[in-house]
Design an enzyme around this catalytic site. Structure first.
Site, mmCIF file in Angstrom:
data_model
loop_
_atom_site.group_PDB
_atom_site.id
_atom_site.type_symbol
_atom_site.label_atom_id
_atom_site.label_comp_id
_atom_site.label_asym_id
_atom_site.label_seq_id
_atom_site.Cartn_x
_atom_site.Cartn_y
_atom_site.Cartn_z
ATOM 1 N N LYS A 84 21.108 -8.516 6.487
ATOM 2 C CA LYS A 84 19.829 -8.875 6.955
ATOM 3 C C LYS A 84 18.911 -9.811 5.749
ATOM 4 O O LYS A 84 18.957 -9.622 4.598
ATOM 5 C CB LYS A 84 18.835 -7.575 7.140
ATOM 6 C CG LYS A 84 19.337 -6.639 8.153
ATOM 7 C CD LYS A 84 19.193 -7.414 9.733
ATOM 8 C CE LYS A 84 17.966 -7.617 10.166
ATOM 9 N NZ LYS A 84 17.130 -6.248 10.345
ATOM 10 N N THR A 113 4.678 -21.910 26.713
ATOM 11 C CA THR A 113 3.640 -20.931 27.458
ATOM 12 C C THR A 113 4.239 -19.775 27.794
ATOM 13 O O THR A 113 5.131 -19.773 28.278
ATOM 14 C CB THR A 113 2.832 -21.918 28.436
ATOM 15 O OG1 THR A 113 4.064 -22.172 29.594
ATOM 16 C CG2 THR A 113 2.242 -23.200 28.002
ATOM 17 N N HIS A 114 3.222 -18.545 27.756
ATOM 18 C CA HIS A 114 3.946 -17.419 28.133
ATOM 19 C C HIS A 114 5.040 -17.010 27.468
ATOM 20 O O HIS A 114 6.205 -16.182 27.977
ATOM 21 C CB HIS A 114 4.137 -17.199 29.629
ATOM 22 C CG HIS A 114 3.201 -17.827 30.647
ATOM 23 N ND1 HIS A 114 1.999 -17.047 30.919
ATOM 24 C CD2 HIS A 114 3.046 -19.180 31.009
ATOM 25 C CE1 HIS A 114 0.924 -17.675 31.939
ATOM 26 N NE2 HIS A 114 1.924 -19.026 31.602
ATOM 27 N N TYR A 127 -33.846 0.480 3.602
ATOM 28 C CA TYR A 127 -32.510 0.934 3.036
ATOM 29 C C TYR A 127 -32.187 2.269 3.208
ATOM 30 O O TYR A 127 -33.238 3.265 3.337
ATOM 31 C CB TYR A 127 -32.847 0.540 1.541
ATOM 32 C CG TYR A 127 -31.448 1.339 0.779
ATOM 33 C CD1 TYR A 127 -30.260 0.410 0.463
ATOM 34 C CD2 TYR A 127 -31.393 2.532 0.218
ATOM 35 C CE1 TYR A 127 -29.141 0.713 0.128
ATOM 36 C CE2 TYR A 127 -29.976 3.013 -0.217
ATOM 37 C CZ TYR A 127 -29.046 2.085 -0.352
ATOM 38 O OH TYR A 127 -27.742 2.501 -0.869
ATOM 39 N N GLU A 158 5.268 -10.862 8.164
ATOM 40 C CA GLU A 158 5.140 -9.293 9.041
ATOM 41 C C GLU A 158 3.752 -8.691 8.279
ATOM 42 O O GLU A 158 3.143 -8.108 9.115
ATOM 43 C CB GLU A 158 6.436 -8.265 9.201
ATOM 44 C CG GLU A 158 7.475 -8.918 9.945
ATOM 45 C CD GLU A 158 8.670 -8.350 9.775
ATOM 46 O OE1 GLU A 158 8.600 -6.970 9.594
ATOM 47 O OE2 GLU A 158 9.717 -8.822 9.994
ATOM 48 N N SER A 177 18.013 -5.571 3.616
ATOM 49 C CA SER A 177 17.851 -4.207 4.274
ATOM 50 C C SER A 177 18.467 -3.558 3.507
ATOM 51 O O SER A 177 19.764 -3.876 2.767
ATOM 52 C CB SER A 177 18.251 -4.241 5.415
ATOM 53 O OG SER A 177 18.802 -2.757 5.890
HETATM 54 N N1 ARG Z 1 -25.331 2.608 -4.983
HETATM 55 C C1 ARG Z 1 -26.225 2.360 -3.991
HETATM 56 C C2 ARG Z 1 -25.701 1.301 -2.961
HETATM 57 O O1 ARG Z 1 -24.592 0.790 -3.074
HETATM 58 C C3 ARG Z 1 -27.312 1.416 -4.641
HETATM 59 C C4 ARG Z 1 -28.767 1.675 -3.796
HETATM 60 C C5 ARG Z 1 -29.119 2.942 -4.059
HETATM 61 N N2 ARG Z 1 -30.433 2.850 -3.747
HETATM 62 C C6 ARG Z 1 -31.115 4.244 -3.519
HETATM 63 N N3 ARG Z 1 -32.254 4.271 -3.194
HETATM 64 N N4 ARG Z 1 -30.520 5.244 -3.680
HETATM 65 O O2 ARG Z 1 -26.313 0.982 -1.845
#
Ligand code: ARG
Length: 474
Positions: A291, A163-164, A325, A298, A285
């Site tokens: 090394k 711990t720690h 959208y 890592e 290394s």
């Molecule tokens: N390439 C666009 C995306 O990845 C697809 C949808 C585009 N729609 C639009 N109304 N421009 O989201």
């Protein structure tokens, strides 16, 4: 707006435009360099859509057949590297649709009836994310198996528990390994839960408001293996919560990989000296001939940073978007691809490295009891002989101090010296050692040998039953 070579308009959305798009905008706007990765998903969704359109008598069966065979040809061309992706065709949807029309003519121009690129991309992304979950689940299963097998191989190997990052109490190596198995098991649960939220079909939501055709959304959902259909078209086309969910589950899994990497880096250091790396998983290394570096661990630790970054990016991407959208969402792809690729390769390399670790059981046992790591056991001894635990703690604390001053270890003390620290010490206190310490912790969840053996069996059973569930699902 016409392309000389094939007579198709360069922009499938170009009707209301008279001028040419700036080359700079084409380059900036295009996503084809990365969303080409979604071609299988895009074609699968288009085939399902075409079948449904014909089923609902929105297109003819001849058109449907032409569309499907055209799309299948395009899929083969892309898979074999023969497809010419065009930046001026912007994205995967328009590249495929334009190529389809070039090959089959008019029916190709009917494919986009009753859908939008907005529900199309939401569908493609969900199909991609679902497949990614399945792949990640396989890799998580593998790393859990690697940890369990290593714990089974190393039964009896003891290491100091910390711990720690200070030596605290002896533990079984198997107990330590099972702690990571528990983390990766939770990751599997999280990815499975994420998959449930992913597996909802947005197809049929149109641009934002639903579509004006009597389509059958259940039919496309079924065909594409979705569990259900989305219930709000505005949400469906703009929702990328599932992307955040997947980044989030992946980031936490990468954090677990990073913690395990850190353990390995410490264990193989000369300071800890608990394990040795196999040559196959170490690097040298260019200047220091002696090394042997834990680069793999890592790098896995380092790669967790980018997946955490991708999670932040996905959250920031969404936070200012009004419904529905927005083109911002095009930026959801590269980071998600990167997160999935990074997690998969990291799990894979860690799973391969784990069995190659050679543990030095002797060094582990010595280190496990050094630095008064049994002090709690001496305090517990007194407490079990009626001494209030706080008093026992203080008496043993003083004993540690005097031993430190005299350069003595606990196991060098005589009964008289122990009794000087506290009268309640009896002859059997001289028997306190590594195994009494471990054996005393045989409680559920503890590091006692019986408890660990039980946990190990349970982990193995759980892993095997996950395997069965997986087989049943496929
Ligand atoms: N390439 C666009 C995306 O990845 C697809 C949808 C585009 N729609 C639009 N109304 N421009 O989201």
């Amino acid at each position: 707006m016409h392309d000389d070579s094939d007579q198709l308009p360069v922009k499938l959305w170009g009707g209301r435009f008279t001028g040419k798009t700036s080359d700079l905008v084409d380059a900036f706007n295009a996503s084809i360099d990365f969303d080409r990765r979604l071609y299988r998903e895009d074609i699968a969704a288009s085939i399902a859509h075409a079948r449904m359109l014909a089923h609902c008598s929105i297109i003819s069966t001849d058109d449907r057949n032409a569309i499907i065979s055209g799309l299948e040809t395009i899929r083969e061309e892309i898979a074999s590297g023969q497809f010419d992706f065009r930046v001026d065709r912007e994205d995967i949807h328009l590249n495929i649709e334009a190529a389809l029309t070039e090959r089959i003519g008019d029916p190709g121009r009917r494919l986009h009836t009753g859908r939008s690129r907005n529900d199309q991309i939401a569908t493609d992304m969900r199909l991609f994310a679902r497949a990614a979950c399945d792949q990640i689940l396989v890799e998580l299963h593998t790393i859990r198996g690697a940890l369990i097998s290593l714990a089974e191989r190393e039964t009896g190997t003891v290491i100091p528990g910390y711990t720690h990052l200070q030596r605290a109490q002896p533990i079984l190596l198997g107990h330590h390994l099972l702690a990571y198995e528990a983390m990766f098991n939770r990751d599997s649960e999280r990815i499975s839960q994420t998959r449930v939220r992913i597996n909802v079909s947005p197809l049929g939501s149109g641009a934002l408001a639903g579509v004006a055709y009597p389509i059958d959304r259940e039919m496309t959902a079924n065909e594409l293996g979705f569990d259900s259909i989305s219930t709000n078209s505005l949400d469906a086309v703009s929702d990328r919560d599932f992307v955040v969910d997947l980044h989030s589950a992946a980031a936490l899994a990468m954090v677990h990989i990073s913690r395990l990497s850190e353990e390995i880096i410490l264990w193989v250091s000369d300071e800890f000296h608990l394990a040795t790396l196999d040559d196959a998983f170490a690097t040298g290394s260019s200047i220091m001939p002696q090394k042997k570096n834990a680069d793999v661990a890592e790098l896995a630790r380092g790669k967790s940073a980018r997946v955490i970054g991708n999670l932040m990016q996905s959250l920031a991407l969404l936070k200012s978007q009004p419904l529905a959208y927005n083109k911002d969402n095009q930026e959801d792809k590269e980071s998600l691809f990167d997160t999935v690729d990074t997690l998969v390769i990291s799990l894979r390399v860690m799973s391969a490295m784990l069995p190659t670790l050679a543990f030095d059981a002797e060094a582990g046992a010595v280190a496990a009891v050094a630095n008064f790591a049994l002090a709690t056991d001496y305090a517990d001894y007194l407490s079990k002989h009626g001494v209030p635990f706080r008093d026992a703690h203080e008496a043993v604390g003083k004993l540690v101090l005097s031993c430190e001053q005299k350069g003595q270890r606990f196991d060098e003390l005589s009964l008289e010296e122990l009794q000087e620290a506290h009268q309640a010490f009896q002859a059997d206190a001289l028997e306190i050692d590594l195994s009494t310490s471990l054996n005393s912790r045989d409680i559920p969840g503890g590091t006692g040998p019986v408890a660990v053996a039980t946990a190990l069996k349970a982990a193995r059973v759980r892993l095997d039953s996950d395997e069965l569930k997986k087989d049943e699902a496929t």
